[in-house]
Each structure stands twice: as C-alpha cells, then as structure tokens.
Design an enzyme around this catalytic site. Sequence first.
Site, short mmCIF file in Angstrom:
data_model
loop_
_atom_site.label_atom_id
_atom_site.label_comp_id
_atom_site.label_asym_id
_atom_site.label_seq_id
_atom_site.Cartn_x
_atom_site.Cartn_y
_atom_site.Cartn_z
N GLY A 8 0.83 -1.22 0.00
CA GLY A 8 0.00 0.00 0.00
C GLY A 8 0.86 1.25 0.00
O GLY A 8 0.47 2.29 0.54
N GLN A 12 -1.91 7.14 1.52
CA GLN A 12 -1.68 8.33 2.34
C GLN A 12 -0.53 8.13 3.32
O GLN A 12 0.37 8.97 3.42
CB GLN A 12 -2.97 8.68 3.10
CG GLN A 12 -2.97 10.08 3.66
CD GLN A 12 -4.02 10.30 4.74
OE1 GLN A 12 -4.93 9.49 4.93
NE2 GLN A 12 -3.90 11.40 5.45
N ASP A 34 2.47 -1.80 -4.49
CA ASP A 34 1.06 -1.38 -4.53
C ASP A 34 0.45 -1.99 -5.78
O ASP A 34 1.13 -2.69 -6.56
CB ASP A 34 0.97 0.16 -4.56
CG ASP A 34 -0.35 0.69 -3.96
OD1 ASP A 34 -1.43 0.35 -4.53
OD2 ASP A 34 -0.32 1.41 -2.95
N ARG A 36 -0.47 -0.33 -8.29
CA ARG A 36 -0.02 0.46 -9.44
C ARG A 36 1.35 1.07 -9.15
O ARG A 36 1.80 1.07 -8.00
CB ARG A 36 -1.01 1.62 -9.72
CG ARG A 36 -2.27 1.18 -10.46
CD ARG A 36 -3.28 2.30 -10.53
NE ARG A 36 -4.00 2.42 -9.26
CZ ARG A 36 -5.00 1.62 -8.87
NH1 ARG A 36 -5.38 0.64 -9.65
NH2 ARG A 36 -5.58 1.79 -7.72
N TYR A 139 -15.27 -2.26 7.51
CA TYR A 139 -13.88 -1.86 7.76
C TYR A 139 -13.52 -2.11 9.24
O TYR A 139 -12.49 -2.73 9.54
CB TYR A 139 -13.74 -0.38 7.42
CG TYR A 139 -12.42 0.26 7.75
CD1 TYR A 139 -11.25 -0.08 7.07
CD2 TYR A 139 -12.32 1.27 8.72
CE1 TYR A 139 -10.04 0.55 7.36
CE2 TYR A 139 -11.13 1.91 9.01
CZ TYR A 139 -9.99 1.53 8.33
OH TYR A 139 -8.80 2.15 8.60
N LYS A 143 -10.84 -4.69 10.96
CA LYS A 143 -9.76 -4.22 11.86
C LYS A 143 -9.83 -4.96 13.20
O LYS A 143 -8.80 -5.34 13.76
CB LYS A 143 -9.87 -2.70 12.06
CG LYS A 143 -9.51 -1.88 10.84
CD LYS A 143 -8.05 -2.07 10.44
CE LYS A 143 -7.63 -1.15 9.32
NZ LYS A 143 -6.30 -1.49 8.78
P1 NAD Z 1 -4.87 4.55 1.44
O1 NAD Z 1 -6.22 4.15 0.98
O2 NAD Z 1 -4.43 5.95 1.22
O3 NAD Z 1 -3.79 3.59 0.81
C1 NAD Z 1 -3.99 2.20 0.73
C2 NAD Z 1 -3.20 1.69 -0.44
O4 NAD Z 1 -3.45 0.29 -0.52
C3 NAD Z 1 -3.59 2.33 -1.78
O5 NAD Z 1 -2.47 2.89 -2.41
C4 NAD Z 1 -4.16 1.15 -2.58
O6 NAD Z 1 -3.85 1.19 -3.96
C5 NAD Z 1 -3.49 -0.05 -1.91
N1 NAD Z 1 -4.24 -1.28 -2.11
C6 NAD Z 1 -5.58 -1.46 -2.06
N2 NAD Z 1 -5.88 -2.73 -2.33
C7 NAD Z 1 -4.71 -3.37 -2.55
C8 NAD Z 1 -4.37 -4.71 -2.88
N3 NAD Z 1 -5.30 -5.65 -3.06
N4 NAD Z 1 -3.06 -5.01 -3.01
C9 NAD Z 1 -2.10 -4.08 -2.85
N5 NAD Z 1 -2.37 -2.79 -2.55
C10 NAD Z 1 -3.66 -2.45 -2.40
O7 NAD Z 1 -4.78 4.16 2.99
P2 NAD Z 1 -3.88 4.82 4.11
O8 NAD Z 1 -4.62 5.98 4.65
O9 NAD Z 1 -2.47 4.98 3.65
O10 NAD Z 1 -3.97 3.68 5.22
C11 NAD Z 1 -2.97 2.67 5.36
C12 NAD Z 1 -3.35 1.81 6.53
O11 NAD Z 1 -3.56 2.61 7.70
C13 NAD Z 1 -4.64 1.03 6.32
O12 NAD Z 1 -4.55 -0.23 6.95
C14 NAD Z 1 -5.66 1.87 7.04
O13 NAD Z 1 -6.76 1.11 7.45
C15 NAD Z 1 -4.87 2.38 8.22
N6 NAD Z 1 -5.43 3.59 8.80
C16 NAD Z 1 -5.45 4.76 8.10
C17 NAD Z 1 -6.02 5.89 8.67
C18 NAD Z 1 -6.08 7.20 7.94
O14 NAD Z 1 -6.67 8.16 8.46
N7 NAD Z 1 -5.46 7.33 6.78
C19 NAD Z 1 -6.54 5.82 9.98
C20 NAD Z 1 -6.53 4.61 10.64
C21 NAD Z 1 -5.93 3.49 10.06
#
Ligand code: NAD
Length: 315
Positions: A8, A12, A34, A36, A139, A143
């Site tokens: 991933g 973000q 990722d 892409r 979701y 988790k």
């Molecule tokens: P994001 O959605 O910005 O990024 C997730 C990435 O995972 C994306 O780039 C997507 O292309 C990739 N992805 C999706 N499906 C995939 C697959 N099958 N194989 C490979 N890659 C895949 O998420 P984020 O905000 O960077 O969050 C990362 C982690 O942190 C996640 O587990 C999320 O639940 C957790 N999290 C995030 C937040 C937040 O506010 N951003 C808060 C709590 C927890």
Amino acid sequence: MAKFLITGANGQIGSDLVARLRDMHGADNVVGSDLRLPASPQAGPHEIADVTNLDQLRELITNYNIDTIYHLASILSVTGEKHPDLAWQVNMNGLKHILDLAAAHNCKVFWPSSIAVFGPTTPRNHTPQRTVLEPQTIYGITKSAGELLCNYYHQHFDVDVRSLRYPGLISYSAPPGGGTTDFSIDMLRAAAAGKAYACFVGPKTRLPMMYMPDAVNAALVLMHAAPEDIRTRTSYNVTAVSFSAEELAAEIKKVIPGFECTYAPDFRQEIADSWPSTLNDSEARTDWNWQPEFTLDAMVADMLMHLQQPSKVVS
Ligand code: NAD
C-alpha cells in the site's frame, strides 16, 4: 542491513513512510509495492503486487530478502461500505497472507488498526485500551478481527507483529484514501485553494486525529521498541489531538480569515457518530514512550503552509 517491504506504498501513509524509511535506511533497502506504479518516480525499488495474491507477496519477500514488513494495503471505511466483499478480501486475506509469510520467513510486521474497531456501544470519551469492540462498518469488523489475528500469530507462531489503532490521519503529500475522517483534509485543502467547503459531517462532530509526522513517528518508535516492552499484541490506542469540525474551521480562519465552511452531513455522519471523540492512549505512553508533537494550531499552520506550495501536493 534490514530490508523493508511496504504494501500500500502509494497511499496516504505509505507516501510519507516510504520516504522516511528510505532516508533512514537507504533507498535500495526499502521496497514499495502497490497495485499500481507511484504517481511520481521513486528513489528506490517499487513492485506491483496484489496483497490478495499470496504468491506475488512470497516472491517479493524472497527476491528482496525482506525482514521487515509495513503492511498498509487496505480498503478504508467509506470505500469499504460501498464494496464490503472487496474490503473483506483485501483487509482480511491480505493480512493473513502477510502473517503467514512473516511466520515462514521470520519477518517483523507493522500493521495499522484504527479507531474504527470501536462502535456505538463503546464509551466515546477517553475510550480505554480494553473496552467493548462492536464496530458497525465492515472496515471496523476487519480491523477488529485483524487485531485478534495479529495477537494469535504472535502467541502461536511467534510473529513479532506490532500494531496501532490510528485515529484520523491528516497529511498533504498524498490524497486521503476514502475514510470518514477525510473531511479534515478536504477542509484544509479547500481553504488552501481559496475555496469554501461544505463539510460532510456536522459542526459538533468531534473525532481523535493525528498529523502524519506523528503517525509515522509512532510506527517507527513502536517498531524500534524492545520486544519485552510491547505488552499489547492486538493493537495500541494512540492519539494526538481531538477537535470538532467547527473547531477545525475556526482554527483555519485564524490563518485564512475569509475561509467559509458550511455543513451538509451525509451517510458518513453515522460512521463518525459510532467512533470515539477522545482516546486514552496511556498504555502506549507507558509501554514504549509514545508522545505526539503536533497540537491543532501547529498542524493547521503546517498543513496550510505546505498545501499553499503546489509542488508539494498530489491531488
Ligand atoms: P490509502 O487508501 O491511502 O492507501 C492504501 C493503499 O493500498 C492504496 O495505495 C491502494 O492502492 C493499496 N491497495 C488497495 N488494495 C490493494 C491490494 N489488493 N493489493 C495491494 N495494494 C492495495 O490508505 P492509508 O490511509 O495509507 O492507510 C494505510 C493503513 O492505515 C490502512 O490499513 C488503514 O486502514 C490504516 N489507517 C489509516 C487511517 C487514515 O486516516 N489514513 C486511519 C486509521 C488506520
């Protein structure tokens, strides 16, 4: 030399974490992956891999001799409600693949959980580390189950897996990935662009939040802690700030007085209302010295400063 895999990586958190790990350990020792290619050229290796595909992940781990995995690939809360089957596949099967491979190849794992593990039956204020977990989103269900799976793999297969329950994360270098707390980032982006913002949750909606530099630091400090200091192998509550939508708008107005925010709550209000307003993260503070740096005013000032430099922002 440690070799890191970040799943991933384009997301973000990944966008900031990969850059930080490459600064610390050298670009070639940090493999981003990722679905892409990243939006901009990378200093180090990047591989296309789907975390629902065990063979693709195994190949990456063996080819690069990986010993530490930051498993960030996920479907977030709002997208998950639209595509629950996909959320289950990616969030549960992806995590199980990573844990199975970590057990087989002796890898250390970081996996983020979320405040989405909590639900409407959880105490909303100062939510304790150990409390009712009855999430209402798919979701949150993934988790909550994921936390138990991590604990299970630690107990039964000796996997050194460590986890944080992140609150809403705020950052500028990559767009948010479809979460309920994205209204904060959307509001800051609109303000920086000189636009008004119609907020998708009501003015009194108060949620715990954290600025990305603190979120990345929390992961790194947790991963560097001595194993005996990690007493929670499900996931640690961590928090930094907590504010309502109208308090964020007021803070933005101190920097951009002409900013206007209106409120048009939609289906995301219900998700926000099922999550805590404030978290108790005293166990993280005691066990491995968790300490956030950014207050609300410092975060707003820093975000707006960066968002007003277009070269820094990916839309
Ligand atoms: P994001 O959605 O910005 O990024 C997730 C990435 O995972 C994306 O780039 C997507 O292309 C990739 N992805 C999706 N499906 C995939 C697959 N099958 N194989 C490979 N890659 C895949 O998420 P984020 O905000 O960077 O969050 C990362 C982690 O942190 C996640 O587990 C999320 O639940 C957790 N999290 C995030 C937040 C937040 O506010 N951003 C808060 C709590 C927890």
